[in-house]
Design a protein around this motif. Structure first.
Motif, mmCIF file in Angstrom:
data_model
loop_
_atom_site.group_PDB
_atom_site.id
_atom_site.type_symbol
_atom_site.label_atom_id
_atom_site.label_comp_id
_atom_site.label_asym_id
_atom_site.label_seq_id
_atom_site.Cartn_x
_atom_site.Cartn_y
_atom_site.Cartn_z
ATOM 1 N N LEU A 250 0.984 53.478 49.644
ATOM 2 C CA LEU A 250 1.027 53.555 51.098
ATOM 3 C C LEU A 250 0.365 54.822 51.627
ATOM 4 O O LEU A 250 -0.123 54.836 52.761
ATOM 5 N N SER A 251 0.332 55.881 50.825
ATOM 6 C CA SER A 251 -0.289 57.119 51.280
ATOM 7 C C SER A 251 -1.802 56.957 51.407
ATOM 8 O O SER A 251 -2.407 57.373 52.407
ATOM 9 N N SER A 252 -2.422 56.346 50.386
ATOM 10 C CA SER A 252 -3.874 56.150 50.409
ATOM 11 C C SER A 252 -4.272 54.801 50.979
ATOM 12 O O SER A 252 -5.461 54.529 51.151
ATOM 13 N N ARG A 253 -3.274 53.925 51.265
ATOM 14 C CA ARG A 253 -3.505 52.563 51.752
ATOM 15 C C ARG A 253 -4.333 51.734 50.760
ATOM 16 O O ARG A 253 -5.037 50.808 51.135
ATOM 17 N N GLU A 254 -4.226 52.082 49.474
ATOM 18 C CA GLU A 254 -4.988 51.386 48.440
ATOM 19 C C GLU A 254 -4.123 50.314 47.779
ATOM 20 O O GLU A 254 -2.991 50.556 47.383
ATOM 21 N N SER A 255 -4.694 49.102 47.672
ATOM 22 C CA SER A 255 -4.025 47.991 46.995
ATOM 23 C C SER A 255 -4.923 47.506 45.868
ATOM 24 O O SER A 255 -6.130 47.336 46.055
ATOM 25 N N LYS A 256 -4.321 47.293 44.691
ATOM 26 C CA LYS A 256 -5.113 46.785 43.580
ATOM 27 C C LYS A 256 -4.265 45.902 42.684
ATOM 28 O O LYS A 256 -3.038 46.015 42.653
ATOM 29 N N THR A 257 -4.941 45.028 41.958
ATOM 30 C CA THR A 257 -4.280 44.156 40.988
ATOM 31 C C THR A 257 -4.458 44.757 39.605
ATOM 32 O O THR A 257 -5.580 45.032 39.172
ATOM 33 N N LEU A 258 -3.334 44.997 38.912
ATOM 34 C CA LEU A 258 -3.402 45.586 37.582
ATOM 35 C C LEU A 258 -3.844 44.549 36.553
ATOM 36 O O LEU A 258 -3.697 43.343 36.766
ATOM 37 N N ALA A 259 -4.374 45.037 35.444
ATOM 38 C CA ALA A 259 -4.876 44.147 34.384
ATOM 39 C C ALA A 259 -3.719 43.636 33.536
ATOM 40 O O ALA A 259 -3.676 43.822 32.312
ATOM 41 N N ILE A 260 -2.754 43.016 34.184
ATOM 42 C CA ILE A 260 -1.582 42.444 33.519
ATOM 43 C C ILE A 260 -1.422 41.030 34.044
ATOM 44 O O ILE A 260 -1.297 40.833 35.247
ATOM 45 N N SER A 261 -1.406 40.032 33.183
ATOM 46 C CA SER A 261 -1.379 38.640 33.638
ATOM 47 C C SER A 261 -0.333 37.841 32.867
ATOM 48 O O SER A 261 0.267 38.322 31.905
ATOM 49 N N ASN A 262 -0.111 36.594 33.327
ATOM 50 C CA ASN A 262 0.866 35.666 32.732
ATOM 51 C C ASN A 262 2.286 36.230 32.756
ATOM 52 O O ASN A 262 3.079 36.003 31.841
ATOM 53 N N ILE A 263 2.604 36.957 33.812
ATOM 54 C CA ILE A 263 3.899 37.626 33.914
ATOM 55 C C ILE A 263 4.911 36.676 34.555
ATOM 56 O O ILE A 263 4.659 36.091 35.604
ATOM 57 N N SER A 264 6.087 36.571 33.933
ATOM 58 C CA SER A 264 7.172 35.805 34.545
ATOM 59 C C SER A 264 8.186 36.730 35.203
ATOM 60 O O SER A 264 8.812 36.366 36.201
ATOM 61 N N SER A 265 8.382 37.931 34.666
ATOM 62 C CA SER A 265 9.277 38.911 35.265
ATOM 63 C C SER A 265 8.907 40.290 34.747
ATOM 64 O O SER A 265 8.231 40.425 33.713
ATOM 65 N N TYR A 266 9.383 41.317 35.469
ATOM 66 C CA TYR A 266 9.057 42.682 35.064
ATOM 67 C C TYR A 266 10.102 43.641 35.613
ATOM 68 O O TYR A 266 10.911 43.301 36.487
ATOM 69 N N SER A 267 10.098 44.874 35.092
ATOM 70 C CA SER A 267 10.948 45.945 35.574
ATOM 71 C C SER A 267 10.181 47.246 35.395
ATOM 72 O O SER A 267 9.174 47.287 34.672
ATOM 73 N N ILE A 268 10.632 48.298 36.057
ATOM 74 C CA ILE A 268 9.961 49.594 35.924
ATOM 75 C C ILE A 268 11.002 50.683 35.744
ATOM 76 O O ILE A 268 12.161 50.538 36.129
ATOM 77 N N ASP A 269 10.596 51.783 35.125
ATOM 78 C CA ASP A 269 11.392 53.000 35.123
ATOM 79 C C ASP A 269 10.469 54.150 35.488
ATOM 80 O O ASP A 269 9.367 53.933 36.000
ATOM 81 N N THR A 275 7.237 44.203 30.955
ATOM 82 C CA THR A 275 6.949 42.842 31.387
ATOM 83 C C THR A 275 7.370 41.828 30.324
ATOM 84 O O THR A 275 7.440 42.136 29.132
ATOM 85 N N LEU A 276 7.660 40.634 30.790
ATOM 86 C CA LEU A 276 7.778 39.465 29.920
ATOM 87 C C LEU A 276 6.562 38.602 30.189
ATOM 88 O O LEU A 276 6.369 38.105 31.314
ATOM 89 N N GLU A 277 5.723 38.434 29.177
ATOM 90 C CA GLU A 277 4.441 37.762 29.328
ATOM 91 C C GLU A 277 4.434 36.455 28.555
ATOM 92 O O GLU A 277 4.713 36.428 27.350
ATOM 93 N N ASN A 278 4.118 35.343 29.256
ATOM 94 C CA ASN A 278 4.029 34.034 28.622
ATOM 95 C C ASN A 278 2.761 33.942 27.782
ATOM 96 O O ASN A 278 1.674 34.310 28.239
ATOM 97 N N LEU A 279 2.900 33.472 26.553
ATOM 98 C CA LEU A 279 1.733 33.242 25.705
ATOM 99 C C LEU A 279 1.041 31.958 26.128
ATOM 100 O O LEU A 279 1.563 31.164 26.908
#
Length: 466
Positions: A250-269, A275-279
Motif C-alpha cells: 500500500l505504501s508504493s501502491r505496487e501489486s504483483k503476482t508471485l511465482a507460486i501456483s496451484n495453491i489451495s491454502s496458505y499461511s504466513i509468519d 503453502t499447500l500446493e496441488n500436484l
C-alpha cells in the motif's frame, strides 16, 4: 604406631576417597538423588515451583496442608505423582496433579484463581455493536456496527473509541454491513469487507491508530480471497486468486503476482509464506512448501495425499522455530509440523478434529475431538483431555476459554479447574465474545450491549472494568 612414611600415602588415599565420595554425592544431589542416612536409603527427588495469581494462597500437598503460602519452592520432592491444592478466601479452590521426575522442575505456578462472585460490567455506551473481535495477540478488542459500517476500539475501561466510519459508495450510500474483519497480529490494522444496498462489496484497509482508510480493491482488483497481513509490515498484504498468491504494497501502491501456483491454502509468519500446493494431476497429492515473502527460495517441507477441499493451514512459532497445523476439513484429520534443531518433523494427531488453535507461545495446541477438549504439550509431548467440546480461545499462556451451549467456561490447559463463567441465563448463541489477555478480561455482546468482566486479580481483589 603408623610411621611417617606410611602416614603420608594413607592421608592421600583417605583424601582421595573423601573427594571421590563427595563428588559422587554432589553429582547425585544435582541429578535429583538424596540419601536418608538414618534409614540407609537412596531416593530420587525433584523441585516443585508453587504460585498463584493472586499470591498468598494456602497450599495442600497430597491432601496435607503445609504452613507456607504461595509463592513457595518445594525442594527435594519425592518422585512420582503429586497433588497440589490452593485455597484462598472468596476464591474458587484450585487443584491439579503433576508427575515429578528426578532432577527436574515441576511448574505448578500458573494458577489463576477465580473469584467466587464475578460481577458483570455493563457499558454505558448507547452504541449498539453488531460484532466484537480480539486482535490475534489478544491485546486489543474492537467493535463493529452496521448501517453505517463503523469500527471502534474497546478500551480497557469498556469505553468505545471511534476509529472510522467506512466511506460511502458512488451512489452516496453508506455501507450497511461489515463482514469478515481481518485484524493484524498487533491490532494496528483492520481489513473489512463493506456491503452496500445497491453495489458490490468493497474491501477496506484501516489503520486503527488514526483511522486512515484505503480501498484495496481499487489497487488490487476484485476476487482476491484469504487476505493476510504481513506481521513485519502492515502496509503489505497477501491474497489468493485463482490458485496464485498476489502481493500488495500500500505504501508504493505496487501489486504483483508471485511465482507460486496451484495453491489451495496458505499461511504466513514473520519470515515465510507456507503453502499447500496441488500436484498435477491433483490425484498425485499435494506438497507443503515454504517460500520467502517475495515468493522465492522454494523449499518442500512435506507431502500429503490429494485433497477434495482446501485444507486449513496455520503457522506459529515455538522457541522461534516453525510450527504448523494442517487440518483436512473433510475427515477432521490433523497434522502438526515442527521444525526442531534443523529437522523437519511431522505428526498425525488423529481424525474427527475441529477448531485446532495454538497457544500464544506455540507450546500447546488445543482442539475438539469426540466431544472432548484435547490439548497437546508440544514441548513435552504430554496429552490432556476434558469432557465437552466447543469453540476454543486462549486467555493467556495456560488458560483456555471454551464456548459451550450453556455459555462460557474457563479451564486450565491440562483439563483441570473448569469453572463456568457468567452470564448464566442464556445459551451461547446469544453471545459474541472477545478477550484481552493482559488483564484476563472477557467482553461479550448481548442484544447489542457490551458487557465485560476481568479475571486478573489486582492486589488480591478482582479488578473489574469500571
Amino acid at each position: 604406631m603408623i610411621s611417617h612414611k606410611t602416614r603420608a600415602p594413607l592421608t592421600i588415599a583417605i583424601g582421595t576417597i573423601i573427594v571421590t565420595v563427595g563428588t559422587i554425592l554432589l553429582v547425585a544431589f544435582a541429578s535429583g538423588y538424596n540419601i536418608d542416612i538414618f534409614k540407609g536409603e537412596v531416593y530420587t527427588t525433584g523441585l516443585v515451583l508453587l504460585n498463584t495469581n493472586p499470591s498468598g494462597s494456602s497450599i495442600k500437598i497430597n491432601s496435607k496442608q503445609i504452613t507456607q503460602k504461595t509463592p513457595y519452592r518445594l525442594e527435594n520432592a519425592t518422585t512420582g505423582t503429586i497433588s497440589v491444592d490452593y485455597f484462598k478466601p472468596n476464591y474458587h479452590s484450585w487443584h491439579a496433579n503433576f508427575f515429578i521426575k528426578a532432577g527436574q522442575v515441576v511448574f505448578a505456578n500458573y494458577a489463576l484463581l477465580i473469584a467466587n462472585d464475578i460481577t458483570v460490567n455493563k457499558s454505558e455506551s448507547k452504541i449498539a455493536l453488531t460484532n466484537i473481535m480480539s486482535s490475534p495477540d489478544s491485546q486489543k478488542v474492537f467493535g463493529f456496527t452496521n448501517s453505517p459500517g463503523s469500527i471502534f476500539e474497546v478500551m480497557p475501561n469498556s469505553e468505545l473509541r471511534s476509529i472510522t466510519t467506512l466511506p460511502i459508495n458512488p451512489s452516496l450510500k453508506p455501507p450497511n454491513k461489515l463482514e469478515k474483519p481481518i485484524i493484524s497480529i498487533d491490532g494496528s490494522v483492520i481489513i473489512s469487507s463493506a456491503s452496500y444496498d445497491d453495489s458490490v462489496p468493497v474491501t477496506f484497509w484501516t489503520k486503527t491508530g488514526n483511522g486512515e482508510t484505503r480501498n484495496i480493491d481499487e489497487l488490487w482488483g476484485n476476487g482476491v480471497k484469504s487476505i493476510k497481513i504481513n506481521p513485519n509490515n502492515t502496509s503489505e498484504l497477501f491474497g489468493l486468486k485463482l490458485g496464485q498468491i498476489k502481493k500488495l504494497n500500500l505504501s508504493s501502491r505496487e501489486s504483483k503476482t508471485l511465482a507460486i501456483s496451484n495453491i489451495s491454502s496458505y499461511s504466513i509468519d514473520s519470515n515465510y509464506i507456507f503453502t499447500l500446493e496441488n500436484l498435477t494431476p491433483a490425484e498425485n497429492g499435494q506438497f507443503l512448501v515454504r517460500y520467502d515473502h517475495n515468493g522465492n527460495n522454494r523449499y518442500v517441507l512435506s507431502s500429503f495425499g490429494p485433497a477434495t477441499t482446501a485444507w486449513a493451514l496455520t503457522a506459529t512459532r515455538l522457541n522461534n522455530q516453525i510450527m504448523l497445523s494442517i487440518l483436512n476439513p473433510a475427515s477432521g484429520g490433523l497434522y502438526v509440523f515442527r521444525e526442531l534443531d534443523g529437522k523437519n518433523l511431522i505428526s498425525f494427531v488423529g481424525e474427527g478434529i475441529t477448531s485446532p488453535i495454538f497457544s500464544p507461545n506455540g507450546r500447546f495446541i488445543s482442539f475438539s475431538q469426540s466431544d472432548k477438549l484435547r490439548t497437546i504439550d508440544i514441548d513435552y509431548t504430554d496429552r490432556y483431555s476434558a469432557p465437552g467440546s466447543g469453540t476454543i480461545a486462549w486467555l493467556g499462556e495456560y488458560q483456555i476459554i471454551i464456548s459451550r451451549p450453556d455459555g462460557l467456561h474457563i479451564i486450565d490447559f491440562n483439563g483441570f479447574n473448569e469453572i463456568k463463567l457468567p452470564p448464566n441465563t442464556a445459551s451461547r448463541d446469544s453471545y459474541i465474545s472477545a478477550l484481552r489477555s493482559s488483564t484476563k478480561s472477557i467482553y461479550y455482546l448481548h442484544d447489542g450491549k457490551l458487557h465485560s468482566y476481568t479475571l486478573a486479580p489486582d492486589n488480591s481483589i478482582i479488578n473489574f472494568n469500571r
